[in-house]
Motif scaffolding. Structure first.
Motif, PDB file in Angstrom:
ATOM      1  N   GLU A 163     -18.271  78.924  50.938  1.00  0.00           N
ATOM      2  CA  GLU A 163     -19.369  79.517  51.687  1.00  0.00           C
ATOM      3  C   GLU A 163     -19.952  78.481  52.642  1.00  0.00           C
ATOM      4  OE1 GLU A 163     -22.752  80.850  53.195  1.00  0.00           O
ATOM      5  OE2 GLU A 163     -23.093  79.419  51.588  1.00  0.00           O
ATOM      6  N   GLY A 214     -22.336  79.371  54.995  1.00  0.00           N
ATOM      7  CA  GLY A 214     -23.614  79.834  55.513  1.00  0.00           C
ATOM      8  C   GLY A 214     -23.499  81.022  56.443  1.00  0.00           C
ATOM      9  N   ASN A 215     -22.365  81.207  57.091  1.00  0.00           N
ATOM     10  CA  ASN A 215     -22.169  82.318  58.012  1.00  0.00           C
ATOM     11  C   ASN A 215     -21.159  83.274  57.375  1.00  0.00           C
ATOM     12  OD1 ASN A 215     -21.361  84.064  60.038  1.00  0.00           O
ATOM     13  ND2 ASN A 215     -21.508  82.509  61.635  1.00  0.00           N
TER      14      ASN A 215
END
Length: 178
Positions: free
Chosen positions: A81, A83-84
């Motif tokens: 992951e 963040g986007n």
């Protein structure tokens, strides 16, 4: 997966997965920590093209590399992951296609996190792109740093596998004998 057993002189394909840019490399594992670069490149897909077409382009390119170089094993970055969510999903789609390409050829696939690769190659699990590119250039005795960074990352994945696989195999063998 079956595949051929990894030995000295095995060909390892490193893949830094991405939908826009996917780094590809092939190295030859030698004795000890010796690794010789064979090929490195980047596959690009147009951002304005439909996802299925981009995935097909990626699959076609990776399968062509697999057919040309006939690697014994594939090392690929594990999706994490960032963040986007849309970036993670696109990368996950690409990883699925790449792993399927290897599976069609009965090639074993090993996944490594970015920090595992950084630790194996530089000794620092938090090394930045510049440090990693410098280390991979030095380790492989390249006359100039591979560009773009995706190409250097693909080489780092392959080197990581060459250096970690013998230890991982030994641990697995010891666990199974208990």
């Amino acid at each position: 997966m079956t595949g051929r057993p990894q030995t000295d002189d095995s060909l390892v394909m490193g893949i830094d997965p991405g939908l826009t840019r996917c780094g590809l490399s092939v190295v030859r594992a030698g004795q000890g920590r010796s690794v010789v670069p064979v090929a490195v490149g980047v596959v690009r897909t147009p951002a304005d093209e439909a996802l299925p077409l981009r995935l097909r382009r990626l699959s076609d390119a990776v399968e062509s590399w697999m057919d040309d170089y006939r690697p014994d094993v594939v090392a690929i970055e594990r999706v994490f992951e960032r963040g986007n969510v849309s970036t993670v999903m696109n990368t996950a789609h690409a990883v699925g296609v790449l792993m399927l390409s290897a599976a069609r050829r009965d090639l074993p696939v090993h996944q490594y996190t970015p920090s595992e690769v950084k630790k194996a190659v530089s000794g620092n699990g938090r090394a930045d792109k510049r440090q990693m590119t410098n280390m991979i250039t030095r380790i492989l005795g390249l006359s100039e740093p591979p560009k773009p960074a995706d190409a250097a990352d693909a080489l780092a994945l392959a080197v990581c596998h060459c250096w970690r696989s013998p230890f991982s195999t030994l641990v697995s063998e010891r666990k199974s004998s208990l």
